[in-house]
Scaffold this motif. Sequence first.
Motif, PDB file in Angstrom:
ATOM      1  N   ILE A 267       0.820  -1.221   0.000  1.00  0.00           N
ATOM      2  CA  ILE A 267       0.000   0.000   0.000  1.00  0.00           C
ATOM      3  C   ILE A 267       0.848   1.263   0.000  1.00  0.00           C
ATOM      4  O   ILE A 267       0.402   2.316  -0.427  1.00  0.00           O
ATOM      5  N   ILE A 268       2.085   1.189   0.513  1.00  0.00           N
ATOM      6  CA  ILE A 268       3.032   2.300   0.401  1.00  0.00           C
ATOM      7  C   ILE A 268       4.164   1.824  -0.487  1.00  0.00           C
ATOM      8  O   ILE A 268       4.884   0.893  -0.135  1.00  0.00           O
ATOM      9  N   ASP A 308      -9.103  -0.073  -8.982  1.00  0.00           N
ATOM     10  CA  ASP A 308      -8.146  -0.424  -7.936  1.00  0.00           C
ATOM     11  C   ASP A 308      -8.849  -0.576  -6.601  1.00  0.00           C
ATOM     12  O   ASP A 308      -9.834   0.105  -6.300  1.00  0.00           O
ATOM     13  N   SER A 309      -8.326  -1.490  -5.784  1.00  0.00           N
ATOM     14  CA  SER A 309      -8.846  -1.691  -4.437  1.00  0.00           C
ATOM     15  C   SER A 309      -7.692  -2.111  -3.540  1.00  0.00           C
ATOM     16  O   SER A 309      -6.605  -2.431  -4.017  1.00  0.00           O
ATOM     17  N   VAL A 310      -7.940  -2.075  -2.250  1.00  0.00           N
ATOM     18  CA  VAL A 310      -6.933  -2.476  -1.276  1.00  0.00           C
ATOM     19  C   VAL A 310      -7.330  -3.828  -0.693  1.00  0.00           C
ATOM     20  O   VAL A 310      -8.422  -3.982  -0.132  1.00  0.00           O
ATOM     21  N   GLY A 311      -6.469  -4.798  -0.848  1.00  0.00           N
ATOM     22  CA  GLY A 311      -6.706  -6.115  -0.253  1.00  0.00           C
ATOM     23  C   GLY A 311      -5.926  -6.242   1.047  1.00  0.00           C
ATOM     24  O   GLY A 311      -4.895  -5.608   1.235  1.00  0.00           O
ATOM     25  N   PHE A 312      -6.433  -7.057   1.939  1.00  0.00           N
ATOM     26  CA  PHE A 312      -5.758  -7.287   3.212  1.00  0.00           C
ATOM     27  C   PHE A 312      -6.074  -8.697   3.682  1.00  0.00           C
ATOM     28  O   PHE A 312      -6.997  -9.347   3.172  1.00  0.00           O
ATOM     29  N   GLN A 313      -5.316  -9.175   4.636  1.00  0.00           N
ATOM     30  CA  GLN A 313      -5.453 -10.558   5.080  1.00  0.00           C
ATOM     31  C   GLN A 313      -5.764 -10.619   6.578  1.00  0.00           C
ATOM     32  O   GLN A 313      -4.879 -10.469   7.407  1.00  0.00           O
TER      33      GLN A 313
END
Length: 356
Positions: A267-268, A308-313
């Motif tokens: 993300i960064i 675009d999207s932000v994925g996370f776990q």
Amino acid sequence: MKKRLFLALLLFSALLHAQTTRKYSNEFMNIGVDAAAFGMANAVIASSSNVNSGYWNPAGLVNLEDNQLALMHASYFANIANYDYGAFAMPLDDQSAIALSVIRFGVDDILNTTQLIDEQGNIDYNRISLFSTADYGITFSYARRLPLEGLDLGVNAKVIRRIIGDFASSWGFGLDAGLQYRTGNDWMFGVMVRDITTTFNAWTIDEDEFATIQNAVPGQNQELPETTEITIPKLQLGMGKKWVFHYDFALLAEVDLNFRFAETNDIISSSFASITPAVGLEFGYIDMIFVRGGVGNFQNITQLDGSDSVGFQPNIGVGFKYKGIAIDYALTDIGDQSAALYSNVFSLTLDWSIFR
């Protein structure tokens, strides 16, 4: 058969492009170990203090009070790939400790159909053979307390062995270094640098065996892949604290920042470095029953429609420890919020104190 042939070709494609994707080299060594750590989204760089510290931060090994053994197994890609880990650690004295750990990530019994059709164009199923592809990581760890109270140092020497059937194999070597600092009021800080000198892999390719791949797909793969592969360093920073309530209840919290010195989907991200955070929590009762949760692996994901999207776990886990035996379980990537394919992870940790 098609699925396994595709998997074999995918593995060869990864080998062919190894030189242009160095930032993802030896990625099996970055998956992680120990279900307890998975349950906390791998945010354990500052708090790791048992046999598994040989992987997470070797400085934590100095907290061992006795010998320990750890085992873990996980399956990926609908049980096609198996990920296994074992480690043994022992204190040398009250100032130092050593450990040995072994990781294997492998796919076995892959169908080799490159010889399915003979020189006359006839299909002969007897010409189908099986092969395996496996990655091995062997780590030797040493930890020692430093003259500054609360500050500990650890180093790893790694040997990497990668095998793709009879077609190709490689040897690699690298070093890791870690620091941990603990204060008297249960604050914990950690630094871990993986592949600090870069890890170098040298491949040996059997040209005769590799020719079978060339012949199987005419006009493709006509050049041998590069025979060297370099893994660039990675930096992990961690900060955590443990609170104890009424003697029986404890809460451990940690925040980590994971750096790659390359431009990735984190993300960064910049041309110099990319950063992704991880947060983990562990709630314990009488140091016997544990409930864990965490979130990490934040990635920028481009969807099929171009958006675009932000994925996370997100991860959760539970653990049980009694008289030197710890059994842990983690369920990772809950709800499939990220591109990761982790799932159920089990691990066992055995402390030699059980025999006394």
